[in-house]
Design a protein around this motif. Structure first.
Motif, PDB file in Angstrom:
ATOM      1  N   ARG A   1      43.765  45.695 -16.231  1.00 43.37           N
ATOM      2  CA  ARG A   1      43.433  44.598 -15.321  1.00 43.37           C
ATOM      3  C   ARG A   1      43.830  43.269 -15.965  1.00 43.37           C
ATOM      4  O   ARG A   1      43.488  43.000 -17.118  1.00 43.37           O
ATOM      5  N   LEU A   2      44.528  42.426 -15.203  1.00 42.73           N
ATOM      6  CA  LEU A   2      44.810  41.067 -15.642  1.00 42.73           C
ATOM      7  C   LEU A   2      44.335  40.131 -14.546  1.00 42.73           C
ATOM      8  O   LEU A   2      44.886  40.123 -13.438  1.00 42.73           O
ATOM      9  N   PHE A   3      43.269  39.384 -14.837  1.00 38.84           N
ATOM     10  CA  PHE A   3      42.700  38.419 -13.900  1.00 38.84           C
ATOM     11  C   PHE A   3      43.141  37.015 -14.297  1.00 38.84           C
ATOM     12  O   PHE A   3      42.982  36.615 -15.450  1.00 38.84           O
ATOM     13  N   TYR A   4      43.711  36.287 -13.340  1.00 39.45           N
ATOM     14  CA  TYR A   4      43.942  34.859 -13.512  1.00 39.45           C
ATOM     15  C   TYR A   4      42.816  34.133 -12.783  1.00 39.45           C
ATOM     16  O   TYR A   4      42.635  34.316 -11.579  1.00 39.45           O
ATOM     17  N   VAL A   5      42.068  33.326 -13.512  1.00 38.67           N
ATOM     18  CA  VAL A   5      40.904  32.667 -12.914  1.00 38.67           C
ATOM     19  C   VAL A   5      41.373  31.438 -12.153  1.00 38.67           C
ATOM     20  O   VAL A   5      41.147  30.281 -12.531  1.00 38.67           O
ATOM     21  N   THR A   6      42.078  31.717 -11.067  1.00 41.64           N
ATOM     22  CA  THR A   6      42.560  30.675 -10.172  1.00 41.64           C
ATOM     23  C   THR A   6      42.532  31.222  -8.753  1.00 41.64           C
ATOM     24  O   THR A   6      43.163  32.240  -8.461  1.00 41.64           O
ATOM     25  N   GLY A   7      41.759  30.591  -7.901  1.00 48.52           N
ATOM     26  CA  GLY A   7      41.622  31.038  -6.519  1.00 48.52           C
ATOM     27  C   GLY A   7      41.499  29.848  -5.601  1.00 48.52           C
ATOM     28  O   GLY A   7      41.819  28.713  -5.967  1.00 48.52           O
TER      29      GLY A   7
ATOM     30  N   ALA B   1      44.064  38.896  -9.143  1.00 52.85           N
ATOM     31  CA  ALA B   1      44.034  40.061 -10.029  1.00 52.85           C
ATOM     32  C   ALA B   1      45.275  40.921  -9.832  1.00 52.85           C
ATOM     33  O   ALA B   1      45.744  41.106  -8.707  1.00 52.85           O
ATOM     34  N   TYR B   2      45.770  41.448 -10.949  1.00 50.66           N
ATOM     35  CA  TYR B   2      46.869  42.417 -10.942  1.00 50.66           C
ATOM     36  C   TYR B   2      46.355  43.668 -11.645  1.00 50.66           C
ATOM     37  O   TYR B   2      45.857  43.579 -12.774  1.00 50.66           O
ATOM     38  N   ILE B   3      46.469  44.822 -10.982  1.00 46.01           N
ATOM     39  CA  ILE B   3      45.821  46.028 -11.503  1.00 46.01           C
ATOM     40  C   ILE B   3      46.760  47.228 -11.441  1.00 46.01           C
ATOM     41  O   ILE B   3      47.590  47.340 -10.531  1.00 46.01           O
ATOM     42  N   VAL B   4      46.614  48.130 -12.406  1.00 47.99           N
ATOM     43  CA  VAL B   4      47.342  49.389 -12.427  1.00 47.99           C
ATOM     44  C   VAL B   4      46.659  50.313 -13.427  1.00 47.99           C
ATOM     45  O   VAL B   4      46.010  49.848 -14.370  1.00 47.99           O
ATOM     46  N   THR B   5      46.760  51.615 -13.215  1.00 53.20           N
ATOM     47  CA  THR B   5      46.308  52.611 -14.189  1.00 53.20           C
ATOM     48  C   THR B   5      47.532  53.373 -14.676  1.00 53.20           C
ATOM     49  O   THR B   5      48.341  53.848 -13.863  1.00 53.20           O
ATOM     50  N   LEU B   6      47.665  53.473 -16.011  1.00 56.82           N
ATOM     51  CA  LEU B   6      48.855  54.061 -16.619  1.00 56.82           C
ATOM     52  C   LEU B   6      48.491  55.195 -17.566  1.00 56.82           C
ATOM     53  O   LEU B   6      47.382  55.213 -18.124  1.00 56.82           O
ATOM     54  N   PRO B   7      49.423  56.140 -17.800  1.00 60.62           N
ATOM     55  CA  PRO B   7      49.225  57.084 -18.898  1.00 60.62           C
ATOM     56  C   PRO B   7      49.044  56.324 -20.206  1.00 60.62           C
ATOM     57  O   PRO B   7      49.618  55.243 -20.390  1.00 60.62           O
TER      58      PRO B   7
END
Length: 486
Positions: free
Chosen positions: A52-58, A163-169
């Motif tokens: 998870r990478l959250f940028y605290v900008t909304g 937020a940018y999200i992904v699940t990886l091996p």
């Protein structure tokens, strides 16, 4: 708009009585010198890592005239970088400059009302864009994640963050580091104006042409008079139409940087080796600018506020909303108990409005903690022939009972057990753990999430009565009704 409300946990099926215990979830937290906050949770239940990478900008950080900026940037950051999504970076820069120049002329022609010139300039811009597209490597970032076995790839924007999200091996985590550190520094906002049209159409479908979409926008702007939660994350129509690539580029350069970012990894990882990777890819990135303090707050509500909307295509809804303190305030734990007592098929609202009085098809209550200011709300989906005044009267009767009659011990324990069982189960899902750690760190401290069940267990019946009396005040209520126009 997405928020991690405690009601998500309360919504899991009731478990047998459990002894409450503190949640022991190992989390390594480290803040790099450039301000990047890193949270790592090692868990070997599966050979994957949820990233998870959250940028605290909304939308709370957007000034008048620029609403929707964070949302369109969420889209644009998938267009690629100087290295990703393009086959010729030199030609790419040349095409971008040509389009920016033409867009400046288009804006001037639009202001002047010169329709003939506007048509000619738009045709030229489209011609340049079509040539530009010939050197695109379409969806290269998405493709890289998918080729590596990535799942759950997504992004979303709220009033507080993107937020940018992904699940990886587990052996592909370095790909996440490389792609996201590159995107943090070198994003190129390609196809901005065509993407702006996509967002405008998204708004039309989800809000402008949808009765509940416009209704909730109007209700939200009634709940918040000055505070920017009144601004829709997707943006107002006129603002979207006038956003420019230069505005988005400036916002990205200033704020999509380590100082305003939270990086969370949960899954099969080694803490030391993972921190070495984080530092390798992110430590050298300049910190970026800090947002100015958000000092604006709503004035004290002057009395009860009401909104009534009638439309021929509308469902029949009743809403009652109260503003409450921000996340972390102890009173919110008592309101979690109130939510559990009122909510669900075994809750008081459903029993009274749906089963006994036959006035509604569903009824729910939601305690929604948020940064700066929170909400407690009741929502009732009415039957077509329901008497709205009677529904409102019953809702208030149930709220008044909470003020004068203590919640029974059986009901109290049911809600607490329900909540704790849900929390324990949620901790087995690394995607949920990664998201919640990031979200509550954005709120101020990820431990709020981990300590929630323990704090909930401390709530007493008298505290529930006290917070009900303080919250459910007619002069602090915002009432909304959406009714089918006959």
């Amino acid at each position: 708009m997405i928020r991690p409300f405690f009601r998500m946990i309360l919504g899991i099926a009731l478990a047998p009585a459990l002894a409450m215990a503190a949640v022991n979830l190992p989390v390594h937290k480290e803040v790099l010198p450039n301000g990047l906050t890193v949270l790592l949770h090692p868990n070997k239940q599966a050979p994957t890592v949820s990233c998870r990478l959250f940028y605290v900008t909304g939308s709370v950080h957007e000034v008048p005239g620029k609403s929707g900026l964070a949302h369109i940037l969420e889209h644009e950051l998938f267009k690629g970088t100087k290295k990703v999504g393009i086959s010729d970076s030199i030609a790419d820069a040349r095409f971008m400059a040509m389009q920016d120049s033409l867009q400046a002329l288009i804006r001037s022609a639009k202001l002047a009302g010169d329709t003939a010139k506007l048509k000619d300039l738009n045709a030229k811009h489209d011609s340049v864009l079509n040539e530009h597209r010939k050197i695109f490597v379409k969806d290269e970032l998405w493709g890289a994640y998918q080729a590596a076995g990535g799942t759950g790839l997504n992004a979303f924007t709220t009033d507080l963050m993107t937020a940018y999200i992904v699940t990886l091996p587990k052996n592909k985590v370095e790909l996440f580091m490389w792609l996201e550190s590159d995107r943090m520094q070198n994003a190129v906002l390609r196809e901005f104006y065509s993407e702006r049209s996509v967002v405008r159409e998204e708004r039309r479908m989800r809000y402008d042409d949808k009765p509940t979409g416009r209704y909730y926008e109007s209700l939200n702007s009634l709940i918040y008079e000055a505070f920017p939660y009144r601004v829709p994350t997707i943006g107002w129509p006129s603002d979207i139409d006038n956003l420019t690539r230069e505005m988005a580029e400036e916002h990205y350069r200033k704020y999509y940087k380590p100082r305003n970012a939270i990086l969370v990894l949960a899954g099969d990882l080694d803490t030391t080796a993972t921190m070495d990777l984080v530092k390798k890819y992110f430590a050298s990135i300049p910190a970026g600018e800090e947002f100015p303090p958000l000092t604006i707050r709503d004035p004290e509500q002057a009395g009860e506020k009401r909104l009534t909307v009638t439309r021929p295509d509308a469902p029949n809804l009743f809403n009652l909303v109260f503003k409450t303190p921000e996340v972390g305030d102890p009173s919110l734990y008592a309101l979690d108990i109130v939510e559990g007592v009122l909510n669900g098929r075994s809750g008081r609202l459903y029993k009274r409005l749906v089963e006994e009085e036959k006035l509604a098809v569903s009824a729910s209550a939601s305690n929604s903690p948020n940064k700066y200011v929170s909400e407690f709300s009741v929502r009732v989906n009415l039957r077509p022939d329901a008497d709205v005044a009677k529904v409102e009267k019953i809702v208030w009767e149930e709220l008044e009972k909470l003020k004068v009659t203590p919640v029974s011990e059986r009901e109290f324990q049911r809600v607490k057990n329900h909540a704790y069982a849900g929390l324990v189960r949620s901790l087995t899902d690394m995607e949920n753990v990664a998201t919640m750690l990031a979200w509550y760190e954005m709120y101020g401290d990820y431990r709020i999430f981990l300590d929630w069940a323990e704090n909930l267990n401390k709530v007493t019946a008298s505290q529930v009565q006290s917070i009900a009396a303080a919250t459910f005040d007619h002069d602090k209520a915002v009432t909304g009704t959406l009714l089918k126009k006959k």
